[in-house]
Design a protein around this motif. Sequence first.
Motif, mmCIF file in Angstrom:
data_model
loop_
_atom_site.group_PDB
_atom_site.id
_atom_site.type_symbol
_atom_site.label_atom_id
_atom_site.label_comp_id
_atom_site.label_asym_id
_atom_site.label_seq_id
_atom_site.Cartn_x
_atom_site.Cartn_y
_atom_site.Cartn_z
ATOM 1 N N TRP A 103 0.898 -1.193 0.010
ATOM 2 C CA TRP A 103 0.016 -0.053 0.041
ATOM 3 C C TRP A 103 0.920 1.219 0.007
ATOM 4 N N VAL A 104 2.001 1.147 0.886
ATOM 5 C CA VAL A 104 2.845 2.375 0.653
ATOM 6 C C VAL A 104 3.224 2.610 -0.860
ATOM 7 N N VAL A 105 3.758 1.756 -1.590
ATOM 8 C CA VAL A 105 4.029 1.705 -3.001
ATOM 9 C C VAL A 105 2.806 2.151 -3.714
ATOM 10 N N ILE A 106 1.570 1.656 -3.720
ATOM 11 C CA ILE A 106 0.506 2.420 -4.150
ATOM 12 C C ILE A 106 0.211 3.953 -3.999
ATOM 13 N N ALA A 107 0.293 4.221 -2.658
ATOM 14 C CA ALA A 107 0.103 5.646 -2.181
ATOM 15 C C ALA A 107 1.285 6.457 -2.609
ATOM 16 N N LEU A 108 2.337 6.077 -2.816
ATOM 17 C CA LEU A 108 3.613 7.001 -3.237
ATOM 18 C C LEU A 108 3.278 7.023 -4.788
ATOM 19 N N ALA A 109 3.153 6.090 -5.548
ATOM 20 C CA ALA A 109 2.734 6.204 -6.859
ATOM 21 C C ALA A 109 1.735 7.242 -6.957
ATOM 22 N N GLY A 110 0.538 7.112 -6.388
ATOM 23 C CA GLY A 110 -0.350 7.834 -6.336
ATOM 24 C C GLY A 110 -0.212 9.389 -6.239
ATOM 25 N N GLY A 119 -0.329 10.568 -9.626
ATOM 26 C CA GLY A 119 -1.782 10.685 -9.701
ATOM 27 C C GLY A 119 -2.214 12.085 -9.815
ATOM 28 N N GLY A 120 -1.342 13.275 -9.314
ATOM 29 C CA GLY A 120 -1.829 14.684 -9.871
ATOM 30 C C GLY A 120 -2.042 14.884 -11.277
ATOM 31 N N SER A 121 -1.437 14.356 -11.825
ATOM 32 C CA SER A 121 -1.326 14.648 -13.445
ATOM 33 C C SER A 121 -2.891 14.263 -14.059
ATOM 34 N N VAL A 122 -3.633 13.557 -13.237
ATOM 35 C CA VAL A 122 -5.039 13.351 -14.117
ATOM 36 C C VAL A 122 -5.697 14.584 -14.007
ATOM 37 N N TYR A 123 -5.391 16.002 -13.119
ATOM 38 C CA TYR A 123 -5.892 17.033 -13.749
ATOM 39 C C TYR A 123 -5.418 17.506 -14.914
ATOM 40 N N LEU A 176 -5.369 7.419 7.186
ATOM 41 C CA LEU A 176 -4.208 6.744 6.686
ATOM 42 C C LEU A 176 -4.788 5.951 5.404
ATOM 43 N N THR A 177 -5.891 5.310 5.945
ATOM 44 C CA THR A 177 -6.650 4.538 4.917
ATOM 45 C C THR A 177 -7.291 5.349 3.723
ATOM 46 N N ALA A 178 -7.901 6.507 4.311
ATOM 47 C CA ALA A 178 -8.587 7.654 3.483
ATOM 48 C C ALA A 178 -7.572 7.958 2.283
ATOM 49 N N LEU A 179 -6.386 8.364 2.866
ATOM 50 C CA LEU A 179 -5.352 9.068 2.019
ATOM 51 C C LEU A 179 -4.639 8.153 1.220
ATOM 52 N N ALA A 180 -4.509 6.899 1.366
ATOM 53 C CA ALA A 180 -4.152 5.713 0.746
ATOM 54 C C ALA A 180 -5.155 5.602 -0.375
ATOM 55 N N THR A 181 -6.388 5.456 0.101
ATOM 56 C CA THR A 181 -7.499 5.138 -0.940
ATOM 57 C C THR A 181 -7.715 6.426 -1.910
ATOM 58 N N VAL A 182 -7.411 7.760 -1.545
ATOM 59 C CA VAL A 182 -7.630 8.629 -2.447
ATOM 60 C C VAL A 182 -6.282 8.711 -3.363
ATOM 61 N N ALA A 183 -5.184 8.489 -2.903
ATOM 62 C CA ALA A 183 -3.915 8.478 -3.807
ATOM 63 C C ALA A 183 -4.102 7.318 -4.775
ATOM 64 N N ALA A 184 -4.434 6.245 -4.420
ATOM 65 C CA ALA A 184 -4.702 5.078 -5.615
ATOM 66 C C ALA A 184 -5.763 5.485 -6.307
ATOM 67 N N LEU A 199 -6.788 8.601 -7.245
ATOM 68 C CA LEU A 199 -6.122 9.442 -8.370
ATOM 69 C C LEU A 199 -5.153 8.782 -9.410
ATOM 70 N N LEU A 200 -4.435 7.946 -9.010
ATOM 71 C CA LEU A 200 -3.658 7.096 -9.802
ATOM 72 C C LEU A 200 -4.283 6.340 -10.889
ATOM 73 N N ALA A 201 -5.585 5.685 -10.187
ATOM 74 C CA ALA A 201 -6.294 4.920 -10.963
ATOM 75 C C ALA A 201 -7.140 5.646 -12.282
ATOM 76 N N LEU A 202 -7.515 7.004 -11.827
ATOM 77 C CA LEU A 202 -8.272 7.985 -12.643
ATOM 78 C C LEU A 202 -7.147 8.535 -13.879
ATOM 79 N N THR A 203 -5.936 8.677 -13.589
ATOM 80 C CA THR A 203 -4.998 8.921 -14.428
ATOM 81 C C THR A 203 -5.008 7.771 -15.622
#
Length: 708
Positions: free
Chosen positions: A20-27, A31-35, A203-211, A213-217
């Motif tokens: 999950w740390v890897v996913i969150a960091l990648a997000g 993930g911000g590039s989705v915008y 922490l769970t919410a932040l990891a979910t949001v980061a993931a 954004l990555l998925a939406l990208t």
Amino acid sequence: MLALLGRWTANHRMLVLAGWVVIALAGAVFGGSVYDRTQSVDSLRPDAESAVAQARIDRLAPEGERVVAVISGQDFNATALVDNATRIMFEIRAIPGVAKVTDAYTAGSGQVSADNRSSLVTVELRPELSDDEALAVADRVAAALHRIDAPKVLVGGELLAERTFAEQAVKDAAVGETVALVILCGALAVILGGLIAGSLPLLTALATVAATLLALTGLAAAVPVSEYAVNIVTLLGLGLAVDYSLLILTRFREERAADRKAAVPDLLARTVATAGRAVLVSGLAVGAALAGLFAFAEPLLAAMALGGALVVCLATVAGLTLVPALIAVAHQRIPAPRARAKQARTPQTRSAPRPPGLLARLAGFAQRRPALVALAVTAGLIVLSLPLLQVTLANSDARSLPTGSEERLAYEAVERDFAKWTTQPVTVLIAANAGDPSVLPLLDRLRALTGEAELDLRSGLPADVTVVDLRPAGPAGGEPAQRLVRQLRSLDTPVQVLVAGPAAELIDARESTASRLPIAIAVIVVATAILLFALTGSIVVPVKALCMNVLTLLATLGVLVAVFQWGWGSALLGFQPWGAVDLTTPLLLFVFIFGLSMDYEVFLLARIKEEWDQRTSGGIAGDRAANDRAVLAGITATGPVITTAALAIGIVFLGFALGDLIAVKEIGVGMTVAVLLDVTVVRGLLLPAVMSLLGPANWWRPGRRRQV
């Protein structure tokens, strides 16, 4: 299966956390590039009549984007203003990418207000420009217009308004998430008894949001995704992640309190087997609701449904894996419920049972007067839904922007002083030449419908096509324009006639929604009923749950009409109503409210079913008293977590309600109202009252004899 997952997660906690740390960091990194990949997405299907007609017109006679400006605050004929404005109009014509400039200074357009103190400028850009090129040219045009030496120069237009909408959406998302997370951090730390325990859902919410954004990208690379969709989907993911975390965490504390000698893997196995089942069913229920949204098939809603499905999946997986892993690591720092309060008690009072929570007290009250409570609550929800009878649904325009934004002010100035020149027409596409004998009677009928002596026929088109622009009274999407569209489409014509324009698009959107609504409802109802039947083994409970969800939805939409269409409380919420509700808002709320209502329904019913099974095990038939005790025990056990989850998710939604975009504010306020009604009035009063009235019949299913 879920018990094995809980045990495995506990035993391999570091591996799960590392993933999950890897996913969150990648997000966080990508993930911000989705915008940067979002774009304007049509809210209408491409096969709708107005969309087909407009697409053909654009191919035959493409038109570029327009920049409009209102120059006001000084007499139009003032010598200095005339000289200055004339010079700048010629400068604008020389800007590469500008196709045409229409103004009252150099083009003799006559577009001057009745009081002679403001005038309209329309700048058309070349149609071959890309979106980025058009924006660059529009910025140069806007900069030139702002150099006009007048007290007020307002520059707007659809192109600039869309960019402002996108920028405001990003800003609102950042502000909403920041405010929500900061307040949530403090609230959860207090409610759960410590900073460590309170930080686990965050922490769970932040990891979910980061993931998310990555998925939406990744999704944005395959289908068009709008900034609005990113905001709404992020909002949903944040709320679900907090809800699921609280459910797992609360059940773990209960299991630990019941068996203090058990090992952590054993406790988490039992936790995930029970609360995890509720999380899984809830995730499937919300996913089913989003599948219903996908059934509408409009590009905007379809992209939002796909994004929402990704979010629900990620939030559910996080609830079943990340939360148990975090608990396994930090379990020693997670206090027992109300640990501090117990320490302050004397030895004589320490063993006394804790007082019931809010939902338990409400449920006890409802069970003592079930018929009266059920009737009063149902009547109250119906009263709240009455404004829905006067709802006006329309497509959002520049009026959905913040009150002080230049694009909105320009739009309002144009509508107020220059509507007769700028209102978009009802456009009729006739598949034949205007001189064709079969077309001439049709043109006469168009004159009769509009009362125009001369029709506005477009020039420069192929010989086999006629395009007529009709200008009804009132705004482009107003009732007179809609009535004209219906009259045009009801004509019996010998040649093909298609109608385009804002009024036609609005009618097509409404008709598309109405035609597909039964499909969406069927998908949601059938899937939800199957899931609840699998959870409870009852036919009655799913039907009751669906009816209650409908009441919550209708009451929420009624409040939304009163607030955003009528303007009740608009000053308090910091917006200016524009007399309608965005067409997509009821659809989104229908899905989100249905999904989140099922969240709390599943949480409650899963525990009530456990209590009922305990009271009817060993072949013992349950009676009405056993049913009431099971309902009250289930609500007493889950009431605190549901109340906490409702408070947390309410904070999330209120964070987004603070944004300046009215369309996003509608969702934030609507979801806050829905959660408040659902958790207190529906789950606290109506559900126990109805279940008390039904008694053992709650648990009836085909093949089972009714117990009395």
